[in-house]
Design a protein around this motif. Sequence first.
Motif, PDB file in Angstrom:
ATOM      1  N   THR A 107      67.860  57.740  71.621  1.00  0.00           N
ATOM      2  CA  THR A 107      66.822  57.654  72.649  1.00  0.00           C
ATOM      3  C   THR A 107      67.275  58.403  73.890  1.00  0.00           C
ATOM      4  N   ALA A 108      66.515  59.415  74.273  1.00  0.00           N
ATOM      5  CA  ALA A 108      66.920  60.301  75.362  1.00  0.00           C
ATOM      6  C   ALA A 108      65.817  61.331  75.591  1.00  0.00           C
ATOM      7  N   GLU A 109      66.057  62.187  76.557  1.00  0.00           N
ATOM      8  CA  GLU A 109      65.152  63.321  76.758  1.00  0.00           C
ATOM      9  C   GLU A 109      65.875  64.583  76.314  1.00  0.00           C
TER      10      GLU A 109
ATOM     11  N   ARG B 182      60.559  63.574  75.365  1.00  0.00           N
ATOM     12  CA  ARG B 182      61.156  62.248  75.456  1.00  0.00           C
ATOM     13  C   ARG B 182      61.127  61.615  74.079  1.00  0.00           C
ATOM     14  N   LEU B 183      62.298  61.227  73.601  1.00  0.00           N
ATOM     15  CA  LEU B 183      62.427  60.618  72.278  1.00  0.00           C
ATOM     16  C   LEU B 183      62.740  59.138  72.433  1.00  0.00           C
TER      17      LEU B 183
ATOM     18  N   LYS C 241      67.284  66.302  62.998  1.00  0.00           N
ATOM     19  CA  LYS C 241      68.311  65.326  62.634  1.00  0.00           C
ATOM     20  C   LYS C 241      67.742  64.531  61.465  1.00  0.00           C
ATOM     21  N   PRO C 242      68.486  64.410  60.375  1.00  0.00           N
ATOM     22  CA  PRO C 242      67.928  63.772  59.169  1.00  0.00           C
ATOM     23  C   PRO C 242      67.665  62.285  59.317  1.00  0.00           C
ATOM     24  N   SER C 243      68.461  61.605  60.145  1.00  0.00           N
ATOM     25  CA  SER C 243      68.313  60.158  60.266  1.00  0.00           C
ATOM     26  C   SER C 243      68.683  59.746  61.690  1.00  0.00           C
ATOM     27  N   VAL C 244      67.686  59.374  62.464  1.00  0.00           N
ATOM     28  CA  VAL C 244      67.960  59.064  63.878  1.00  0.00           C
ATOM     29  C   VAL C 244      68.456  57.639  64.046  1.00  0.00           C
ATOM     30  N   GLN C 245      69.143  57.447  65.180  1.00  0.00           N
ATOM     31  CA  GLN C 245      69.655  56.125  65.522  1.00  0.00           C
ATOM     32  C   GLN C 245      69.066  55.700  66.863  1.00  0.00           C
TER      33      GLN C 245
ATOM     34  N   HIS D 286      55.680  66.071  73.798  1.00  0.00           N
ATOM     35  CA  HIS D 286      56.096  65.526  75.081  1.00  0.00           C
ATOM     36  C   HIS D 286      56.793  64.180  74.913  1.00  0.00           C
ATOM     37  N   HIS D 287      56.285  63.372  73.983  1.00  0.00           N
ATOM     38  CA  HIS D 287      56.891  62.073  73.730  1.00  0.00           C
ATOM     39  C   HIS D 287      56.803  61.794  72.240  1.00  0.00           C
ATOM     40  N   VAL D 288      57.952  61.525  71.648  1.00  0.00           N
ATOM     41  CA  VAL D 288      58.022  61.236  70.225  1.00  0.00           C
ATOM     42  C   VAL D 288      58.613  59.845  70.044  1.00  0.00           C
ATOM     43  N   ILE D 289      57.961  59.055  69.227  1.00  0.00           N
ATOM     44  CA  ILE D 289      58.442  57.691  68.939  1.00  0.00           C
ATOM     45  C   ILE D 289      58.708  57.594  67.452  1.00  0.00           C
ATOM     46  N   LEU D 290      59.926  57.199  67.115  1.00  0.00           N
ATOM     47  CA  LEU D 290      60.328  57.076  65.719  1.00  0.00           C
ATOM     48  C   LEU D 290      61.059  55.772  65.490  1.00  0.00           C
ATOM     49  N   SER D 291      61.060  55.350  64.251  1.00  0.00           N
ATOM     50  CA  SER D 291      61.874  54.209  63.859  1.00  0.00           C
ATOM     51  C   SER D 291      63.250  54.695  63.440  1.00  0.00           C
ATOM     52  N   GLU D 292      64.234  53.814  63.568  1.00  0.00           N
ATOM     53  CA  GLU D 292      65.581  54.171  63.136  1.00  0.00           C
ATOM     54  C   GLU D 292      65.557  54.630  61.679  1.00  0.00           C
ATOM     55  N   ALA D 293      66.397  55.614  61.383  1.00  0.00           N
ATOM     56  CA  ALA D 293      66.564  56.199  60.053  1.00  0.00           C
ATOM     57  C   ALA D 293      65.484  57.227  59.716  1.00  0.00           C
ATOM     58  N   ALA D 294      64.497  57.359  60.567  1.00  0.00           N
ATOM     59  CA  ALA D 294      63.485  58.400  60.328  1.00  0.00           C
ATOM     60  C   ALA D 294      64.087  59.773  60.592  1.00  0.00           C
ATOM     61  N   SER D 295      63.461  60.785  60.024  1.00  0.00           N
ATOM     62  CA  SER D 295      63.921  62.148  60.271  1.00  0.00           C
ATOM     63  C   SER D 295      63.225  62.694  61.519  1.00  0.00           C
TER      64      SER D 295
END
Lengths: 115, 115
Positions: free
Chosen positions: A86-88, A110-111, A78-82, A9-18
């Motif tokens: 950030t979006a749904e 929600r990312l 996506k191999p490396s997020v930016q 439902h909600h995913v939180i990642l740091s930049e460059a994470a897969s």
Amino acid sequence: AQSVSQHNHHVILSEAASLELGCNYSYGGTVNLFWYVQYPGQHLQLLLKYFSGDPLVKGIKGFEAEFIKSKFSFNLRKPSVQWSDTAEYFCAVNAINFGNEKLTFGTGTRLTIIP
Amino acid sequence: SQTIHQWPATLVQPVGSPLSLECTVEGTSNPNLYWYRQAAGRGLQLLFYSVGIGQISSEVPQNLSASRPQDRQFILSSKKLLLSDSGFYLCAWSHRGRGSNTEAFFGQGTRLTVV
């Protein structure tokens, strides 16, 4: 009846994470599969789609998804997020049955990307 | 090129009043038409879809109804609005036919607030 499940439902990642967002559907027949994205304050737009052929499909902005028929899945990757990712994100399935084409969406994921 | 028009963009209506939201598509013929409601945490809920004039399928029993008086016109209605009808309503269309490109194209949405 067809249905779509998005378990994250909600995913939180740091930049460059897969990234991998799960999508499972229930329908035994032929399907078309989609991922849509909705950026904050904007309208839904198509990210990628699968109709037939190569089960690994590539979309815009470096996203890809793999259709695994045996698992009824269509996960987004996506191999490396930016930060701008950030979006749904919504997975959708269109069950192709002559004269009765119904497009069903999941509840969305929600990312949030942390810089 | 195809375009979809949905109006009004925002609407504030008192409880018990009628509702009519209109959606028209240009540049294509015999489309599938859809009404969705988007709510936070619930994704896009399919309310109605139509594969032809006068052919309406209802997905969720509720206080709303839909009509398709012309090929490219789809109307969402209610005789008496409830507070729970508040939400963001989206109209969409897709090409019709097995094997065709069935991605959905969305209107800009209507923010309905029932007071």
